[in-house]
Design a protein around this motif. Sequence first.
Motif, PDB file in Angstrom:
ATOM      1  N   ASN A  17       1.110  -0.785   0.322  1.00 55.55           N
ATOM      2  CA  ASN A  17      -0.173  -0.315  -0.211  1.00 55.55           C
ATOM      3  C   ASN A  17       0.755   1.066   0.114  1.00 55.55           C
ATOM      4  O   ASN A  17       1.725   0.892   0.577  1.00 55.55           O
ATOM      5  N   VAL A  18       0.193   2.100  -0.921  1.00 55.27           N
ATOM      6  CA  VAL A  18       1.041   3.616  -0.938  1.00 55.27           C
ATOM      7  C   VAL A  18       0.452   4.760   0.299  1.00 55.27           C
ATOM      8  O   VAL A  18      -1.024   4.802  -0.636  1.00 55.27           O
ATOM      9  N   SER A  71       0.098  12.597  -7.531  1.00 57.20           N
ATOM     10  CA  SER A  71       0.380  12.251  -7.909  1.00 57.20           C
ATOM     11  C   SER A  71       1.056  10.888  -8.414  1.00 57.20           C
ATOM     12  O   SER A  71       2.111  11.197  -7.852  1.00 57.20           O
ATOM     13  N   TRP A  72       1.363   9.552  -8.622  1.00 53.33           N
ATOM     14  CA  TRP A  72       2.592   8.847  -8.182  1.00 53.33           C
ATOM     15  C   TRP A  72       2.425   7.067  -9.440  1.00 53.33           C
ATOM     16  O   TRP A  72       1.616   7.596  -9.688  1.00 53.33           O
ATOM     17  N   SER A  73       3.491   6.661 -10.023  1.00 54.18           N
ATOM     18  CA  SER A  73       3.416   5.751 -10.336  1.00 54.18           C
ATOM     19  C   SER A  73       4.701   4.558 -10.321  1.00 54.18           C
ATOM     20  O   SER A  73       6.191   5.472  -9.100  1.00 54.18           O
ATOM     21  N   ALA A  74       4.733   3.886 -10.382  1.00 51.19           N
ATOM     22  CA  ALA A  74       5.931   2.540  -9.733  1.00 51.19           C
ATOM     23  C   ALA A  74       6.228   1.841 -10.971  1.00 51.19           C
ATOM     24  O   ALA A  74       5.483   1.504 -11.738  1.00 51.19           O
ATOM     25  N   THR A  75       7.761   1.403 -10.883  1.00 49.48           N
ATOM     26  CA  THR A  75       8.520   0.422 -12.113  1.00 49.48           C
ATOM     27  C   THR A  75       8.760  -0.170 -11.679  1.00 49.48           C
ATOM     28  O   THR A  75       9.637   0.310 -10.078  1.00 49.48           O
ATOM     29  N   SER A 112       2.014   0.101 -11.882  1.00 46.16           N
ATOM     30  CA  SER A 112       0.202   0.863 -11.229  1.00 46.16           C
ATOM     31  C   SER A 112       0.768   2.172 -11.122  1.00 46.16           C
ATOM     32  O   SER A 112       2.258   2.623 -11.122  1.00 46.16           O
ATOM     33  N   SER A 113      -0.119   2.901 -10.631  1.00 48.81           N
ATOM     34  CA  SER A 113       0.292   4.414 -10.325  1.00 48.81           C
ATOM     35  C   SER A 113      -1.562   4.752  -9.755  1.00 48.81           C
ATOM     36  O   SER A 113      -2.239   4.085  -9.975  1.00 48.81           O
ATOM     37  N   THR A 115      -2.154   0.980  -4.340  1.00 45.93           N
ATOM     38  CA  THR A 115      -1.445  -0.233  -3.783  1.00 45.93           C
ATOM     39  C   THR A 115      -1.095  -0.385  -5.648  1.00 45.93           C
ATOM     40  O   THR A 115      -1.240  -0.092  -6.384  1.00 45.93           O
ATOM     41  N   VAL A 116      -0.203  -1.247  -4.668  1.00 48.54           N
ATOM     42  CA  VAL A 116       1.054  -1.252  -6.123  1.00 48.54           C
ATOM     43  C   VAL A 116       1.415  -2.599  -6.407  1.00 48.54           C
ATOM     44  O   VAL A 116       1.553  -3.056  -5.098  1.00 48.54           O
ATOM     45  N   ASP A 117       1.146  -3.033  -7.465  1.00 50.87           N
ATOM     46  CA  ASP A 117       1.141  -4.891  -7.516  1.00 50.87           C
ATOM     47  C   ASP A 117       2.226  -4.631  -8.161  1.00 50.87           C
ATOM     48  O   ASP A 117       2.715  -4.020  -9.431  1.00 50.87           O
TER      49      ASP A 117
END
Length: 704
Positions: free
Chosen positions: A276-277, A284-288, A297-298, A304-306
């Motif tokens: 969880n974020v 706004s956020w993004s995951a790489t 995920s964003s 939540t980041v998967d």
Amino acid sequence: MLGTRMRKHLTLILTLSTLILVFYFVPKADGQGKSIDHKLKKIPVFDISAEAGDPCDASVPIGFGETINGSLTAADCQLKDNSYADFYTFEGVAGRQVTIDFSSAEFDTYLALTTISGSFTWEDDDGGPGTNSRIIANLPETGTYVIAANSLLPNTFGNYSVTLNDTTPCSFTLDPISQTVPSTGGSFSFQVTANDQDCEWTATSFVPWTTTSSTGTGNGTVDYMVDPSDESNDRFGNIRVNNTVFSIRQEAIICTLSFNPPSASFPAEGGIGSFNVTTQPTCSWSATGGVGTSSSSSGTGNGTVDYSVSNNSGDARSIAVFVTVQTNTTNFPITQAGLNCSYSTSDSEIYVGPFETTGVLRVITQPGCNWNAVSNSGFIPIGVTSGNGSGDIPYTVETNPNSTERSGAIQISQVPSVWVTQGGTSFRIPFDFDGDSRTDISIFRPAPAEWWYLRSSDGGNGAFQFGSTNNRLTPADFTGDGKTDVAFWRENTGEWFVLRSEDSSFYSFPFGTTGDIPAPGDYDGDGKADPAVFRPSTADWFISRSSDGGVDILTFGTSGDLPVIADYDRDGKSDIAVFRESLGEWWIIKSQSQSVYAVQFGAPGDIPAPQDFSGDDADDVAFFRPTTGEWFVLRSENQSFFSFPFGQDGDIPVAGDYDRDGIADAAVFRPSENTWYLSRSNDGFQAVTFGIAGDIPVPSGFVR
């Protein structure tokens, strides 16, 4: 009236004094879209303190916004071309723009404007409607200016009108020109400076989060308001004062991140997971993913980041998923066990020749162990880029068009790079008898038919008795081993004789007839010189391809042409080419495009010496001029040329790459001294005594 204007080299005599300073201006396009394509009139400077009385010494003041109606008569100032002129003066300010209109319904007008100092002059014939004149000019200095109202043709008179207007547009400068404001917003201002105090302005905002109602005349202040920002990224807007832009950058709110759970652990086989974020609602956020992980995920605010973790075929490792908000990136740490795979390859280094080669590199590892492969060089394409367990990587090493060796690598994960070293196309190095990619100093002694060369590899001598006195020298790499072979062509029988460099055995074959000129070269790009002859009587070429045994026959050139074989288009193949000495012309068929290239470069008596003097791997059109001892080179990359002195009358050009830097060196053999003089591009000047009276320097024996 273009013909009249081109012939009219007029001097407008502004003679309120005896001071006459005359100068010319280069033809230019005038401000009204007319092209003046002739030498402009001469406009002198006059001294307002000169004695009055002569109509050429009189002028009338004219003000901005004023129109003066006048007439040209025989009582006005008469110029040297028998045309007549009146003169008007005004005071100008540097940087101001003026428009002068001069019109008449009774004659073709000609208008001129000059500074009193004579430092600038404008002229116009038909810049206005019809045959009327117009000048639009930015004044270069502050001071007195003179207007000359003149007719284009001699002895023409009539009524006219002259109008002077100040057409300087309003302009504004801002101080500052931009502003960065905090995310909380607030009240701000900037200053406006006008170039004219009569210039009116209005400030207008073009984004909804900035407001202003400021207006003014001349200098003033713009007050504006910026609303608070709830955006997670900087935002940008502007306020325009008429057409002048003031830029605003408002900083984003500061976003923070936290994770739950704060970290994760995975087995060697990998898997999927999530966390969880927590962050501000508008952020706004993004995951790489990074090495071994992936995620797309964003979101905005909490979310939540998967993510997934790949198989780890190596040792235990620390990896991460990266979450970015604004410009800040925070790592979600992951630890993963490993399979402790071991890797090796079938070859640790690969060496290949200069021409296209294929092979297979084997990766050796345990089942389940993953690997990835990539080539770091465009000339080494590979057929497989990944695998699981042991596997093969097919590869190709493309033909090397360069004279020097090159290297690249096949890179495999967790294994040292496998370096591939490829030799250079040695046929590009002329007269290299020992295969070290350097031109060797060499001579042919006609009486005993002896060949002597000084090995650049170790400084020793090579010597062979091969041929007879009147043979035509044709040394080239006929066997493709990277060394020049001692070879000659016997004109009376049309036979070729080649002494193999690899074992000193020889072979011979017939190709050509009496009167032909031998012109060996690698025409098919297989790394071997092909026997070839040019038949001047018919301008025919006969080429015996070594790659497949076929024969090419084509017509190119004319009687009297000299073959100048070289690789002019950098494709690894010799190009059919001739030098037409009587005209100093070069004619070339470029093998890559099959197009014909012709250039005039040289003169009768010049000796062609085409080689790569500029180091771009393409041979340059070049020659040596014996009468002056000068070299001339036409660069293949941009068709510019350069020349330099090296040698003297009586010297024989023997250019080659004597220092193995891929650039041809100017060199001459001086028969009177039996001395070689080398201007090496990398190793500098060298003088070497080698040979005796009557010897023929081999690099001059034929043109490649």
